[in-house]
Design a protein around this motif. Sequence first.
Motif, PDB file in Angstrom:
ATOM      1  N   ASP A 137       2.801   2.115  -9.255  1.00  0.00           N
ATOM      2  CA  ASP A 137       1.521   1.436  -9.064  1.00  0.00           C
ATOM      3  C   ASP A 137       1.585  -0.010  -9.560  1.00  0.00           C
ATOM      4  O   ASP A 137       0.966  -0.908  -8.986  1.00  0.00           O
ATOM      5  CB  ASP A 137       0.393   2.203  -9.753  1.00  0.00           C
ATOM      6  CG  ASP A 137       0.611   2.373 -11.245  1.00  0.00           C
ATOM      7  OD1 ASP A 137       1.787   2.371 -11.675  1.00  0.00           O
ATOM      8  OD2 ASP A 137      -0.381   2.512 -11.980  1.00  0.00           O
ATOM      9  N   ARG A 138       2.370  -0.245 -10.588  1.00  0.00           N
ATOM     10  CA  ARG A 138       2.521  -1.606 -11.088  1.00  0.00           C
ATOM     11  C   ARG A 138       3.351  -2.450 -10.127  1.00  0.00           C
ATOM     12  O   ARG A 138       3.110  -3.650  -9.967  1.00  0.00           O
ATOM     13  CB  ARG A 138       3.149  -1.600 -12.482  1.00  0.00           C
ATOM     14  CG  ARG A 138       2.253  -0.945 -13.532  1.00  0.00           C
ATOM     15  CD  ARG A 138       2.835  -1.086 -14.925  1.00  0.00           C
ATOM     16  NE  ARG A 138       1.992  -0.462 -15.932  1.00  0.00           N
ATOM     17  CZ  ARG A 138       2.205  -0.517 -17.243  1.00  0.00           C
ATOM     18  NH1 ARG A 138       3.265  -1.185 -17.702  1.00  0.00           N
ATOM     19  NH2 ARG A 138       1.386   0.080 -18.087  1.00  0.00           N
ATOM     20  N   ARG A 139       4.360  -1.847  -9.510  1.00  0.00           N
ATOM     21  CA  ARG A 139       5.152  -2.572  -8.510  1.00  0.00           C
ATOM     22  C   ARG A 139       4.268  -3.036  -7.355  1.00  0.00           C
ATOM     23  O   ARG A 139       4.352  -4.180  -6.909  1.00  0.00           O
ATOM     24  CB  ARG A 139       6.283  -1.684  -7.988  1.00  0.00           C
ATOM     25  CG  ARG A 139       7.337  -1.360  -9.024  1.00  0.00           C
ATOM     26  CD  ARG A 139       8.344  -0.333  -8.518  1.00  0.00           C
ATOM     27  NE  ARG A 139       9.270   0.022  -9.582  1.00  0.00           N
ATOM     28  CZ  ARG A 139      10.586  -0.186  -9.579  1.00  0.00           C
ATOM     29  NH1 ARG A 139      11.153  -0.728  -8.511  1.00  0.00           N
ATOM     30  NH2 ARG A 139      11.343   0.127 -10.598  1.00  0.00           N
ATOM     31  N   LEU A 140       3.435  -2.134  -6.875  1.00  0.00           N
ATOM     32  CA  LEU A 140       2.557  -2.474  -5.761  1.00  0.00           C
ATOM     33  C   LEU A 140       1.531  -3.529  -6.164  1.00  0.00           C
ATOM     34  O   LEU A 140       1.219  -4.449  -5.393  1.00  0.00           O
ATOM     35  CB  LEU A 140       1.858  -1.216  -5.249  1.00  0.00           C
ATOM     36  CG  LEU A 140       2.793  -0.145  -4.654  1.00  0.00           C
ATOM     37  CD1 LEU A 140       2.013   1.118  -4.324  1.00  0.00           C
ATOM     38  CD2 LEU A 140       3.497  -0.689  -3.417  1.00  0.00           C
ATOM     39  N   ALA A 141       1.024  -3.417  -7.395  1.00  0.00           N
ATOM     40  CA  ALA A 141       0.066  -4.416  -7.885  1.00  0.00           C
ATOM     41  C   ALA A 141       0.732  -5.784  -8.018  1.00  0.00           C
ATOM     42  O   ALA A 141       0.114  -6.822  -7.737  1.00  0.00           O
ATOM     43  CB  ALA A 141      -0.507  -3.974  -9.226  1.00  0.00           C
ATOM     44  N   LEU A 142       1.985  -5.794  -8.411  1.00  0.00           N
ATOM     45  CA  LEU A 142       2.724  -7.042  -8.546  1.00  0.00           C
ATOM     46  C   LEU A 142       2.926  -7.708  -7.183  1.00  0.00           C
ATOM     47  O   LEU A 142       2.758  -8.924  -7.031  1.00  0.00           O
ATOM     48  CB  LEU A 142       4.071  -6.768  -9.201  1.00  0.00           C
ATOM     49  CG  LEU A 142       4.952  -7.965  -9.548  1.00  0.00           C
ATOM     50  CD1 LEU A 142       4.290  -8.819 -10.623  1.00  0.00           C
ATOM     51  CD2 LEU A 142       6.317  -7.489 -10.012  1.00  0.00           C
ATOM     52  N   VAL A 143       3.265  -6.899  -6.179  1.00  0.00           N
ATOM     53  CA  VAL A 143       3.429  -7.424  -4.816  1.00  0.00           C
ATOM     54  C   VAL A 143       2.117  -8.026  -4.323  1.00  0.00           C
ATOM     55  O   VAL A 143       2.096  -9.119  -3.722  1.00  0.00           O
ATOM     56  CB  VAL A 143       3.914  -6.305  -3.875  1.00  0.00           C
ATOM     57  CG1 VAL A 143       3.824  -6.753  -2.419  1.00  0.00           C
ATOM     58  CG2 VAL A 143       5.336  -5.894  -4.218  1.00  0.00           C
ATOM     59  N   HIS A 144       1.030  -7.343  -4.590  1.00  0.00           N
ATOM     60  CA  HIS A 144      -0.287  -7.836  -4.166  1.00  0.00           C
ATOM     61  C   HIS A 144      -0.621  -9.141  -4.881  1.00  0.00           C
ATOM     62  O   HIS A 144      -1.135 -10.087  -4.258  1.00  0.00           O
ATOM     63  CB  HIS A 144      -1.347  -6.775  -4.465  1.00  0.00           C
ATOM     64  CG  HIS A 144      -2.730  -7.182  -4.069  1.00  0.00           C
ATOM     65  ND1 HIS A 144      -3.096  -7.479  -2.770  1.00  0.00           N
ATOM     66  CD2 HIS A 144      -3.856  -7.363  -4.821  1.00  0.00           C
ATOM     67  CE1 HIS A 144      -4.370  -7.815  -2.726  1.00  0.00           C
ATOM     68  NE2 HIS A 144      -4.845  -7.755  -3.972  1.00  0.00           N
ATOM     69  N   TRP A 145      -0.326  -9.223  -6.180  1.00  0.00           N
ATOM     70  CA  TRP A 145      -0.603 -10.451  -6.944  1.00  0.00           C
ATOM     71  C   TRP A 145       0.184 -11.626  -6.373  1.00  0.00           C
ATOM     72  O   TRP A 145      -0.354 -12.724  -6.218  1.00  0.00           O
ATOM     73  CB  TRP A 145      -0.237 -10.232  -8.413  1.00  0.00           C
ATOM     74  CG  TRP A 145      -0.288 -11.496  -9.204  1.00  0.00           C
ATOM     75  CD1 TRP A 145      -1.378 -12.062  -9.791  1.00  0.00           C
ATOM     76  CD2 TRP A 145       0.812 -12.399  -9.468  1.00  0.00           C
ATOM     77  NE1 TRP A 145      -1.039 -13.256 -10.399  1.00  0.00           N
ATOM     78  CE2 TRP A 145       0.293 -13.477 -10.219  1.00  0.00           C
ATOM     79  CE3 TRP A 145       2.164 -12.381  -9.141  1.00  0.00           C
ATOM     80  CZ2 TRP A 145       1.098 -14.541 -10.651  1.00  0.00           C
ATOM     81  CZ3 TRP A 145       2.965 -13.432  -9.564  1.00  0.00           C
ATOM     82  CH2 TRP A 145       2.437 -14.495 -10.308  1.00  0.00           C
ATOM     83  N   ALA A 146       1.465 -11.418  -6.065  1.00  0.00           N
ATOM     84  CA  ALA A 146       2.298 -12.505  -5.552  1.00  0.00           C
ATOM     85  C   ALA A 146       1.782 -13.006  -4.209  1.00  0.00           C
ATOM     86  O   ALA A 146       1.735 -14.221  -3.954  1.00  0.00           O
ATOM     87  CB  ALA A 146       3.746 -12.038  -5.430  1.00  0.00           C
ATOM     88  N   GLU A 147       1.379 -12.101  -3.352  1.00  0.00           N
ATOM     89  CA  GLU A 147       0.878 -12.489  -2.033  1.00  0.00           C
ATOM     90  C   GLU A 147      -0.439 -13.251  -2.169  1.00  0.00           C
ATOM     91  O   GLU A 147      -0.652 -14.275  -1.507  1.00  0.00           O
ATOM     92  CB  GLU A 147       0.703 -11.251  -1.162  1.00  0.00           C
ATOM     93  CG  GLU A 147       0.434 -11.540   0.301  1.00  0.00           C
ATOM     94  CD  GLU A 147      -1.027 -11.797   0.610  1.00  0.00           C
ATOM     95  OE1 GLU A 147      -1.318 -12.520   1.585  1.00  0.00           O
ATOM     96  OE2 GLU A 147      -1.878 -11.261  -0.135  1.00  0.00           O
TER      97      GLU A 147
END
Length: 500
Positions: free
Chosen positions: A283-293
Amino acid sequence: MFRHAQLESVKAGIGDPAHAGLALHARIQRAIRQLILDGALEVGRPLPATRPLAQSLGVSRDTVEAAYRQLHAEGFIERQVGSGSRVSQRARPFAGGKAQRRGHAPRQAVRLSTRGQALRATGGVTGATQHAFAPGVPETRNFPLQTWERLQREVIRAHGSAVLAHSPAQGVEALRRAIADYINLERGGHATPERVLVLTSSQQALTLCANVLLDAGERILVEDPMYHGAARAFDAAGLRPVPVPVDAEGMQVEQLPQLAAGARAVFLTPSHQFPTGATLALDRRLALVHWAERNDAWIIEDDYDSEFHYAGKPTACVQGLDPHERTLYIGTFTKSLFPGLRIGYLVLPPALVEPMTVARSLMDGHSPTLTQLTLARFMEAGHFGAHVRAMRHLYVQRRDALLHLVRTQLSDYLVPQVPAGGMQLPCLLRPGIDEQAVLDGARRAGVALQGLSALHATRTPQAGFLLGFAAYTVAEMEGAVAQLAAVLRRTVAGRRRAPR
């Protein structure tokens, strides 16, 4: 004729072991040249005739004549028929007297550029010692060297002298294809040969990212604690690291909104966080991807030793979860094969391939063609996967052996944190033990330790050590643990005796 001291200096030059591989006339020529450079032979000073000098040195006249010819060709002496040889006017900048002699010039502070000062201030990243317990060092004694040699010969037969030529700055296509196939199959990535940039190391990849993606003074989010090589690359580039705490599930991505204002990138080691060994939760990986985008930022993912996991399949890399192409994936063969290979790589978003390749070409041009082609065959034939599997089996045995040694012999001082993968065992110091004193004592005893405190940005870091286990046999670790136990006992005893 030479004065006695000058003649003895020439004799010493002839007998210098450092010049043993040179012809005799070359040794005489170098010795006389050094007398001129040191100012011991002034401009216009006559040199001895070849015959008496040859007799004094116990060599043939032809040998001295050859030395004089070379000195004349280089401009150090002048020669005229009937007038003999003398120190040339051209040597005046050097033969101006004792003040010019080597080692006697007054030392001046070296003026470095701002960038040079920043590079020097980092202290660099030193090569790992062979002493236990240096972290991140792979086992090389079990590497299939005969297989590697056979493949290298095959490459030479197939490509001939082409292996001696320059490689493309991006890397040879065969290796880029093998790396892309490996990333896609084993790490769940989205890679193509066109997106792979072959480098010398993950450290070079970090330096490229720091200098190409961000300007000096810009903010980059980093793990706390973090890998020291990345910290030094970012410091050298003048970046402003913003520490984000790490827990048992990796970087606390939920803190990014309050910490990340203005940050242009984030650096992390999600597979095996360095140094804690934590794995970044999905879930943190996905949140990180969303933050970067959402923030038009870059994710720099260092997957330095993900091959060595000891329980189930590793989590898919962040790059494979990123549909927005904001992730740069760093990998290296230094950990999985052997440090002397000097091959790492970046898997890049398409828009970054050209600028990163150009920047790399300014650093060192390219990686050796022969090595790249041999590694490509090594991977294509399945030898890489077989070696990794064998080392994974060996490393988990060594991890468990070291864990047993720590628990049975060092439990009064250290609390091990059992990693699910990687090549080192994090151990926390029990309260009241001075980490730096232990590091100093271990260094004197020939035991290599990586302290944990220096890897933290917080004011209250967790004191302890990383104990590398991959490169050391059980017997070697037993000996090093005994030495470390003695160091810890002396450190604790010294603290008790110290005046309060």
